[in-house]
Design a protein around this motif. Structure first.
Motif, PDB file in Angstrom:
ATOM      1  N   VAL A 425      46.453  52.022  59.186  1.00 19.73           N
ATOM      2  CA  VAL A 425      47.327  52.273  60.326  1.00 19.73           C
ATOM      3  C   VAL A 425      47.497  53.779  60.486  1.00 19.73           C
ATOM      4  N   ASP A 426      47.092  54.284  61.635  1.00 22.27           N
ATOM      5  CA  ASP A 426      47.164  55.718  61.926  1.00 22.27           C
ATOM      6  C   ASP A 426      46.550  56.555  60.802  1.00 22.27           C
ATOM      7  N   GLY A 427      45.405  56.074  60.306  1.00 23.11           N
ATOM      8  CA  GLY A 427      44.646  56.828  59.315  1.00 23.11           C
ATOM      9  C   GLY A 427      45.051  56.622  57.880  1.00 23.11           C
ATOM     10  N   ARG A 428      46.097  55.858  57.631  1.00 19.24           N
ATOM     11  CA  ARG A 428      46.551  55.630  56.256  1.00 19.24           C
ATOM     12  C   ARG A 428      46.392  54.157  55.901  1.00 19.24           C
ATOM     13  N   VAL A 429      45.970  53.888  54.666  1.00 22.77           N
ATOM     14  CA  VAL A 429      45.810  52.500  54.231  1.00 22.77           C
ATOM     15  C   VAL A 429      47.185  51.852  54.155  1.00 22.77           C
ATOM     16  N   ALA A 430      47.378  50.809  54.947  1.00 18.47           N
ATOM     17  CA  ALA A 430      48.659  50.104  54.983  1.00 18.47           C
ATOM     18  C   ALA A 430      48.656  48.873  54.082  1.00 18.47           C
ATOM     19  N   ALA A 431      47.507  48.235  53.931  1.00 17.00           N
ATOM     20  CA  ALA A 431      47.414  47.030  53.104  1.00 17.00           C
ATOM     21  C   ALA A 431      45.973  46.816  52.698  1.00 17.00           C
ATOM     22  N   ARG A 432      45.801  46.349  51.472  1.00 17.78           N
ATOM     23  CA  ARG A 432      44.458  46.014  50.998  1.00 17.78           C
ATOM     24  C   ARG A 432      44.538  44.752  50.154  1.00 17.78           C
ATOM     25  N   HIS A 433      43.654  43.822  50.437  1.00 19.52           N
ATOM     26  CA  HIS A 433      43.594  42.563  49.702  1.00 19.52           C
ATOM     27  C   HIS A 433      42.154  42.335  49.266  1.00 19.52           C
ATOM     28  N   ALA A 434      41.971  42.005  47.987  1.00 20.09           N
ATOM     29  CA  ALA A 434      40.634  41.710  47.462  1.00 20.09           C
ATOM     30  C   ALA A 434      40.673  40.363  46.752  1.00 20.09           C
ATOM     31  N   TYR A 435      39.590  39.601  46.889  1.00 21.72           N
ATOM     32  CA  TYR A 435      39.505  38.302  46.226  1.00 21.72           C
ATOM     33  C   TYR A 435      38.161  38.166  45.528  1.00 21.72           C
ATOM     34  N   ASP A 436      38.135  37.323  44.513  1.00 21.64           N
ATOM     35  CA  ASP A 436      36.902  36.946  43.829  1.00 21.64           C
ATOM     36  C   ASP A 436      37.060  35.492  43.420  1.00 21.64           C
ATOM     37  N   TYR A 437      36.109  34.632  43.851  1.00 25.28           N
ATOM     38  CA  TYR A 437      36.202  33.191  43.613  1.00 25.28           C
ATOM     39  C   TYR A 437      34.968  32.683  42.857  1.00 25.28           C
ATOM     40  N   PRO A 438      34.775  33.075  41.597  1.00 24.53           N
ATOM     41  CA  PRO A 438      33.591  32.590  40.880  1.00 24.53           C
ATOM     42  C   PRO A 438      33.744  31.135  40.431  1.00 24.53           C
ATOM     43  N   ILE A 439      32.652  30.412  40.477  1.00 27.94           N
ATOM     44  CA  ILE A 439      32.657  29.021  40.001  1.00 27.94           C
ATOM     45  C   ILE A 439      31.283  28.688  39.434  1.00 27.94           C
ATOM     46  N   THR A 440      31.276  27.991  38.293  1.00 32.97           N
ATOM     47  CA  THR A 440      30.043  27.506  37.661  1.00 32.97           C
ATOM     48  C   THR A 440      30.190  26.005  37.438  1.00 32.97           C
ATOM     49  N   ILE A 441      29.173  25.250  37.840  1.00 34.92           N
ATOM     50  CA  ILE A 441      29.225  23.797  37.746  1.00 34.92           C
ATOM     51  C   ILE A 441      27.949  23.294  37.086  1.00 34.92           C
ATOM     52  N   ASP A 442      28.118  22.439  36.078  1.00 36.60           N
ATOM     53  CA  ASP A 442      27.006  21.681  35.503  1.00 36.60           C
ATOM     54  C   ASP A 442      27.338  20.210  35.698  1.00 36.60           C
ATOM     55  N   TYR A 443      26.444  19.508  36.385  1.00 36.70           N
ATOM     56  CA  TYR A 443      26.718  18.120  36.747  1.00 36.70           C
ATOM     57  C   TYR A 443      25.477  17.281  36.493  1.00 36.70           C
ATOM     58  N   SER A 444      25.675  16.074  35.944  1.00 37.91           N
ATOM     59  CA  SER A 444      24.545  15.185  35.688  1.00 37.91           C
ATOM     60  C   SER A 444      24.917  13.745  36.025  1.00 37.91           C
ATOM     61  N   ALA A 445      24.053  13.117  36.822  1.00 35.99           N
ATOM     62  CA  ALA A 445      24.111  11.672  37.055  1.00 35.99           C
ATOM     63  C   ALA A 445      22.782  11.064  36.647  1.00 35.99           C
ATOM     64  N   THR A 467      43.700  40.717  44.091  1.00 35.56           N
ATOM     65  CA  THR A 467      44.295  42.047  43.968  1.00 35.56           C
ATOM     66  C   THR A 467      44.881  42.404  45.320  1.00 35.56           C
ATOM     67  N   ASP A 468      46.175  42.632  45.346  1.00 32.53           N
ATOM     68  CA  ASP A 468      46.871  42.872  46.599  1.00 32.53           C
ATOM     69  C   ASP A 468      47.718  44.124  46.474  1.00 32.53           C
ATOM     70  N   SER A 469      47.632  44.988  47.460  1.00 38.29           N
ATOM     71  CA  SER A 469      48.365  46.248  47.405  1.00 38.29           C
ATOM     72  C   SER A 469      49.869  46.034  47.378  1.00 38.29           C
ATOM     73  N   ALA A 470      50.344  44.891  47.868  1.00 35.34           N
ATOM     74  CA  ALA A 470      51.783  44.628  47.889  1.00 35.34           C
ATOM     75  C   ALA A 470      52.242  43.807  46.693  1.00 35.34           C
ATOM     76  N   ASN A 471      51.402  42.882  46.226  1.00 36.40           N
ATOM     77  CA  ASN A 471      51.844  41.924  45.210  1.00 36.40           C
ATOM     78  C   ASN A 471      51.185  42.103  43.851  1.00 36.40           C
ATOM     79  N   GLY A 472      50.318  43.083  43.678  1.00 40.65           N
ATOM     80  CA  GLY A 472      49.672  43.286  42.391  1.00 40.65           C
ATOM     81  C   GLY A 472      48.462  42.390  42.209  1.00 40.65           C
ATOM     82  N   SER A 473      48.072  42.180  40.947  1.00 41.63           N
ATOM     83  CA  SER A 473      46.852  41.440  40.629  1.00 41.63           C
ATOM     84  C   SER A 473      47.168  40.201  39.812  1.00 41.63           C
ATOM     85  N   SER A 474      46.351  39.175  39.993  1.00 44.80           N
ATOM     86  CA  SER A 474      46.513  37.945  39.227  1.00 44.80           C
ATOM     87  C   SER A 474      45.153  37.313  38.989  1.00 44.80           C
TER      88      SER A 474
END
Length: 524
Positions: A425-445, A467-474
């Motif tokens: 906003v007006d040249g300044r970072v107002a909010a940043r949100h980052a996500y990572d959704y890794p998943i590994t599946i081994d399945y057998s029928a 990772t959220d600029s307002a709420n921290g990381s989890s």
């Protein structure tokens, strides 16, 4: 991101020092049959609740999903602010308690206030004659503007009861209003009942003085797209016709447009419902966000100039590569100028590809699908405080590796889906949100003969890193193994084990389960 992960691992190591990891079901008791399961439990933190005066309004009290004649039924009424807690509210919390026993599939349910879906989730699939009970709690404070005046409401679990599928969901739903200093919340909430994609949402009568806009989107796949990340290209499915592999490949995104102008591409968390892959994977620790599907947020402030023009607009959602039905739940959260009846603005940049470009390679029965996105929108709004420029940059880095063996009955899937949204906003970072959704599946029928003679095995490792600029990381993780076998129509093996952890600001918890029972709970 690397420093965050290392810190998380250190905390988990400390928690694990007090806990014995769950042992794998096949090695521990290869022919075990779970007689029942503990109530569902997750490692994520409970919704915090302020101290002090509060009032609770009941929307449903032990309301059954099915009437005595077995037809589906839904609770409804009118919701008004409680007279003893007229506001302001520091927080408003929904509690949705469900109890069920008998045999049943996993189902979906919602709570709609006015036309806004304030809750959307799926159920825990019961595993035996012993009832299971769980409560989904959700902070609904962001919908405060919707709650200030009387509104109709409706909700419930969409369920089918037969002589075989006897589970009837008992539901108690409440809203609790906590009096206190109100946080900053949207001035207007414009919601829409859930729709199947492709969806067209009509925007009419919006406030003329919007200064900021956020679009909340929940996506749910059905049928062959329940676990879309395991779908394969058509030629691989055709190679093994008896395996019943779903087609259209593993990549999905919701492409959003306003009056035909691309707005954003949205991914969704790889939800797995409690009957997914192998049902014993999710008893009693469900997959991440199964009971309360995770909503994505898109900053659409660059489009405010169009939204305040007083006209009608068409907000559309299409699913790239859709192989089956998709449900779209969308809500506009709008912030207005408190000192002006009218704002004006314009979209100045729209560098959003209408659909993603995939890079798909096949090497024998190994399929790799990759996508990269770098989308930019920008615009300005003229407000009582002057002209405000907003620039939104959204990135995506996606990769799915799937190896198919065993005549199409065995899959090994590794998927990484990461992205960011940065609002300036007006040249300044107002909010940043980052996500990572890794998943590994081994399945057998591999031992499948028919629906009365089979053996299904699976292992799933899934995480959500935020990772959220307002709420921290989890970080939240679930690692589960399960087996389900039947011989001549009789269950011969039904077992599972799992671990789960959550680490975030002010909260760390480690869980382990075996044979359907919680064996460790540390940090609760």
């Amino acid at each position: 991101m690397k420093r965050i992960v290392l810190a998380v691992l250190a905390v988990i190591a400390a928690l694990a020092a007090f806990a014995v990891p769950a042992t794998g079901a096949p090695a521990d008791s290869p022919k075990f049959i779970e007689p029942y399961s503990d109530n569902p439990v997750t490692a994520e933190p409970a919704v915090s609740r302020p101290a002090g005066p509060h009032c609770t309004v009941t929307l449903a009290n032990h309301f059954l999903s099915n009437a005595p004649d077995r037809t589906s039924q839904y609770f409804s009424g009118t919701l008004a602010p409680p007279s003893a807690c007229a506001g302001p509210w520091a927080k408003v919390v929904m509690d949705y308690t469900v109890s069920v026993n008998g045999r049943q599939y996993d189902r979906w349910g919602d709570l709609r206030i006015g036309s806004t879906e304030v809750y959307w989730g799926t159920t825990e699939e019961p595993s035996g004659p012993t009832p299971i009970t769980y409560t989904v709690s959700k902070d609904v404070t962001e919908y405060t503007a919707l709650l200030r005046k009387p509104q109709s409401f409706t909700g419930g679990i969409v369920n089918t009861v037969t002589d075989v599928y006897t589970g009837n969901y008992d539901q108690t739903v409440t809203l609790t209003y906590y009096r206190g200093r109100a946080p900053s919340t949207p001035d207007a909430v414009v919601g829409f009942p859930a729709q199947d994609a492709p969806a067209h949402l009509a925007l009419n009568g919006l406030p003329r003085n919007i200064v900021r806009a956020d679009l909340e989107v929940t996506l749910e796949g059905h049928g062959c797209d329940e676990q879309w990340f395991s779908d394969v290209p058509a030629d691989i499915s055709a190679k093994y016709p008896s395996a019943g592999l779903c087609t259209h490949g593993p990549y999905r995104e919701a492409d959003i447009a306003l009056d035909g102008t691309p707005v954003a591409a949205v991914h969704t968390y790889p939800h797995i419902y409690s009957g997914g892959i192998v049902p014993t994977l999710w008893r009693p620790i469900p997959a991440i966000h199964t009971l309360n599907l995770y909503a994505e947020h898109i900053d659409v402030t660059p489009f405010v100039g169009r939204l305040v023009d007083g006209g009608s607009h068409d907000l559309t959602f299409t699913i790239q590569n859709a192989g089956d039905e998709w449900t779209v739940v969308a809500t506009l959260l709008l912030y207005t100028d408190h000192h002006a009846a009218q704002t004006h603005g314009a979209l100045t940049t729209d560098e959003v590809a209408p659909t993603a470009t995939e890079q798909v390679t096949e090497s024998g029965d190994r399929i790799t699908d990759t996508v990269a996105r770098h989308d930019v929108t920008a615009g300005y709004v003229d407000t009582s405080a002057g002209r405000i420029h907003t620039r939104v940059v959204r990135t995506v880095a996606y990769r799915n590796d799937d190896t198919v063996t065993g005549n199409g009955l065995i899959q090994h899937i590794v998927q990484h889906d990461a992205g960011t949204q940065t609002s300036t906003v007006d040249g300044r970072v107002a909010a940043r949100h980052a996500y990572d959704y890794p998943i590994t599946i081994d399945y057998s029928a591999a031992n499948f003969v028919d629906d009365q003679n089979f053996s299904l095995t699976g292992t799933v490792d899934m995480s959500q890193v935020l990772t959220d600029s307002a709420n921290g990381s989890s970080v939240e993780n679930v690692h589960s193994s399960g087996i389900l076998s039947r011989a001549n129509g009789v269950t011969s093996e039904s077992d599972g084990s799992s671990t789960s952890f959550y680490v975030g600001p002010g909260h760390a918890r480690y869980l382990a389960s075996n044979h359907g029972l919680i064996t460790r709970d540390v940090g609760h």
